[in-house]
Design an enzyme around this catalytic site. Structure first.
Site, PDB file in Angstrom:
ATOM      1  N   LYS A 190       3.563 -12.028  24.211  1.00 21.80           N
ATOM      2  CA  LYS A 190       4.680 -12.436  23.350  1.00 21.80           C
ATOM      3  C   LYS A 190       4.298 -12.250  21.900  1.00 21.80           C
ATOM      4  CE  LYS A 190       8.643 -14.351  22.437  1.00 21.80           C
ATOM      5  NZ  LYS A 190       8.971 -13.111  21.685  1.00 21.80           N
ATOM      6  N   GLN A 233      -1.830 -13.973  17.075  1.00 23.77           N
ATOM      7  CA  GLN A 233      -0.696 -14.446  17.875  1.00 23.77           C
ATOM      8  C   GLN A 233      -1.186 -15.143  19.147  1.00 23.77           C
ATOM      9  OE1 GLN A 233       2.597 -13.185  16.631  1.00 23.77           O
ATOM     10  NE2 GLN A 233       3.337 -14.962  17.733  1.00 23.77           N
ATOM     11  N   LYS A 263      -2.131 -18.614  18.086  1.00 24.91           N
ATOM     12  CA  LYS A 263      -0.918 -19.309  17.623  1.00 24.91           C
ATOM     13  C   LYS A 263      -0.081 -19.742  18.822  1.00 24.91           C
ATOM     14  CE  LYS A 263       1.508 -17.002  14.527  1.00 24.91           C
ATOM     15  NZ  LYS A 263       2.515 -16.141  13.859  1.00 24.91           N
ATOM     16  N   LYS A 272       1.607  -7.898  19.698  1.00 27.24           N
ATOM     17  CA  LYS A 272       2.305  -7.492  18.476  1.00 27.24           C
ATOM     18  C   LYS A 272       2.574  -6.005  18.589  1.00 27.24           C
ATOM     19  CE  LYS A 272       3.650  -9.396  14.609  1.00 27.24           C
ATOM     20  NZ  LYS A 272       3.927 -10.820  14.353  1.00 27.24           N
ATOM     21  N   ASP A 326       9.776  -9.291  13.237  1.00 24.91           N
ATOM     22  CA  ASP A 326       8.739  -9.562  12.228  1.00 24.91           C
ATOM     23  C   ASP A 326       9.227  -8.827  10.973  1.00 24.91           C
ATOM     24  OD1 ASP A 326       5.828 -10.759  12.065  1.00 24.91           O
ATOM     25  OD2 ASP A 326       5.693  -8.873  10.995  1.00 24.91           O
ATOM     26  N   THR A 365      11.088 -20.230  11.883  1.00 25.56           N
ATOM     27  CA  THR A 365       9.770 -20.082  11.247  1.00 25.56           C
ATOM     28  C   THR A 365       9.735 -20.860   9.919  1.00 25.56           C
ATOM     29  OG1 THR A 365       9.662 -17.885  12.212  1.00 25.56           O
ATOM     30  CG2 THR A 365       7.985 -18.431  10.591  1.00 25.56           C
ATOM     31  N   ASN A 368      13.313 -13.356   6.023  1.00 29.71           N
ATOM     32  CA  ASN A 368      13.657 -14.397   6.988  1.00 29.71           C
ATOM     33  C   ASN A 368      12.879 -15.687   6.764  1.00 29.71           C
ATOM     34  OD1 ASN A 368      12.646 -15.616   9.826  1.00 29.71           O
ATOM     35  ND2 ASN A 368      14.831 -15.180   9.857  1.00 29.71           N
ATOM     36  N   SER A 373      11.242 -18.864  19.934  1.00 25.97           N
ATOM     37  CA  SER A 373      11.390 -17.675  20.780  1.00 25.97           C
ATOM     38  C   SER A 373      11.158 -18.054  22.247  1.00 25.97           C
ATOM     39  CB  SER A 373      10.369 -16.603  20.385  1.00 25.97           C
ATOM     40  OG  SER A 373      10.870 -15.781  19.367  1.00 25.97           O
TER      41      SER A 373
END
Ligand code: NDP
Ligand code: 2IT
Length: 466
Positions: free
Chosen positions: A111, A132, A135, A147, A187, A230, A261, A399
């Site tokens: 993911k 990621q 995280k 990613k 992203d 985010t 964003n 997500s």
């Protein structure tokens, strides 16, 4: 058994077991990472930070060293690179390079976002996919790390060109992803518009409407509050850090970089919680608005950036405020700094300027916007420092909530998602405290890295050598 390995490690000789070589010092391990990944500076720095944080834990728990978990964790499970051919509106043929780095699937399907930016290369995507992994582990949700993206520049492209590029990108990527395999999202340079085109092409090729992508428009199965997640999550995390130190956001001056964003919704939530947001930026420069943004100005920014796709300098013209051409926000006096643009945007000198101008809290909305030298300045000066893998995890967390809603064929209300997001950010903060509490302060970097590491490493041990 454990004692024997411990002795070996303390012997300062490489520990050999069943043909695998383990490492007797951080130095030897990091040298090996450098040699195996030549020229990949961003990836190396990301690995170094995690290893620096977890090494002490490894020495106390030799099972991790014995099973060579470090080398396994720093090697992506799979890297996919592919050609993306497309034609512009004049019929000229262009070729970009597409990637998906599927880094680790120990705790769930791969993911992570897709980035479309000319700076995209394998180094940057390996660094982002590695980050990621930890995280996603920190969110407590069952998602692995990945990613992807392309060195494609969406700036100045027509709507039709963006659609053709997205369709060509997905025509190759679709065979590697799936709702139980790998779930991309947005992203830099990939927002709801691009996700829409990518998802549409996936659906056409696979003949399945499923939760293979997140960040979809609400009408296409997207979660409410994913666009905000985010930025809102970042400010919820800042609020947790401040509250743990008997402070609040009320009346604090907030400097934000970026105007995409993450920056837009970090600004929005800062306003909701009583902060005064004095800056935003893009790759051409920074606006400084000492009176602070309000809802009307923020609506202007959203329209400017999301619909008109203009430059932030237009804000300075419209509201008659200072425009700092080709400059960053880090010389502006503030209490809280939220870098929300891109990696390495705060260097050591910027960090010194922030401290000298009174900044007491920095939280990373972007992935690794603070260079290692800058982080050292913040830690030495006892600033509250929230690393990206904790502070910006709200996006990927929502997500995952989108994946959950898709698999249940349902849609939760905005309020339901918001409550879950706040709980997740609060849990992440608690984990950082559990593992990062030192004598007088909390090292959020160490806390985040250790908490993220333990879950992934333990899952890998449970699943054997795969
Ligand atoms: P957007 O594309 O929406 O916005 C990016 C912003 O950063 C733009 O203002 C852009 O300016 C600026 N920017 C990008 N690259 C550079 C650069 N090289 N130098 C200066 N400014 C730059 O992206 P997001 O807001 O989604 O992402 C921002 C950061 O947050 C990234 O680090 C991303 O990895 C991270 N992140 C994003 C999440 C998400 O859910 N979207 C989740 C967690 C982290 P310009 O328009 O001029 O290029
Ligand atoms: O860096 C990130 O966490 C993201 N770009 C979001 C990834 C996601 O899968 O939502």
């Amino acid at each position: 058994m454990e004692d024997k390995f411990k002795t070996n490690i303390l012997d300062k000789s490489a520990l050999k077991t069943n043909g695998t070589v383990n490492y007797n010092s951080i130095g030897t391990f990091l040298t090996r990472v450098k040699e195996k990944n030549p020229g990949e500076i961003e990836f190396y720095e990301a690995v170094k930070e995690v290893i620096d944080s977890v090494w002490e834990l490894l020495e106390r728990h030799p099972k991790y060293l014995h099973s060579n978990i470090l080398e396994r964790l720093t090697e992506p499970e799979r890297v996919i690179m592919f050609r993306v051919p497309w034609t512009d509106d004049q019929g000229h043929v262009h070729i970009n390079r597409g990637y998906r780095v599927e880094f680790n699937s120990a705790i769930g399907p791969y993911k992570g976002g897709l980035r479309f930016h000319p700076s995209v290369n394998l180094d940057i995507l390996k660094f982002l996919a590695f980050e990621q992994t930890f995280k996603n582990s920190l969110t407590t949700l069952p998602i692995g790390g990945a990613k992807g993206g392309a060195d494609f520049d969406p700036k100045g492209k027509s709507e039709a060109e963006i659609m053709r590029f997205c369709q060509s990108f997905m025509t190759e990527l679709y065979r590697y992803i799936g709702p139980a395999t790998d779930i991309p999202a947005g992203d830099i340079g990939v927002s709801r518009r691009e996700i829409g085109y990518l998802f549409g092409q996936y659906k056409r090729l696979s003949n399945e409407f499923n939760g293979v992508m997140t960040g979809k428009g609400a009408e296409s199965g997207g979660s409410l509050l994913r666009p905000e997640a985010t930025g809102y999550g970042l400010v919820y995390f800042v609020n947790e850090m401040l509250q743990a130190h008997n402070k609040s956001l009320e009346g604090q001056t907030v400097a934000i970089s970026g105007s995409g964003n993450v920056a837009q919704f970090a600004a929005e939530k800062s306003l909701h919680l009583g902060g005064k947001v004095v800056s935003l930026s893009d790759s051409d420069g920074t606006i400084y608005d000492p009176k602070g943004l309000d809802e009307e100005k923020l609506t202007f920014v959203k329209h400017l950036k999301n619909e008109k796709r203009g430059r932030i300098s237009e804000y300075a013209k419209k509201y008659d405020v200072t425009y700092l051409e080709n400059q960053t926000a880090w010389n502006i006096p503030c209490d809280i700094a939220l870098p929300c643009a891109t990696e390495n945007e705060i260097d050591e000198q910027d960090a010194i300027a922030l401290v000298e101008n009174g900044c007491r809290c920095v939280a990373e909305g972007a992935n690794k916007p603070c260079q290692p030298g800058a982080v050292q300045v913040f830690l030495k000066n006892d600033l509250l420092f929230g690393p990206g893998k904790a502070a910006n995890a709200g996006g990927v967390a929502v997500s995952q909530l989108e994946m959950a809603q898709n698999s249940m064929h349902t849609q939760w209300s905005r309020a339901e998602v918001d409550i879950k997001l706040q709980e997740i950010m609060s849990n992440i903060h608690s984990k950082c405290i559990t593992h990062g509490e030192a004598d007088r302060s909390i090292n959020y970097i160490k806390g985040a890295n250790i908490a993220g590491f333990i879950k992934v490493a333990d899952a890998m041990l449970q699943q054997g050598l795969v």
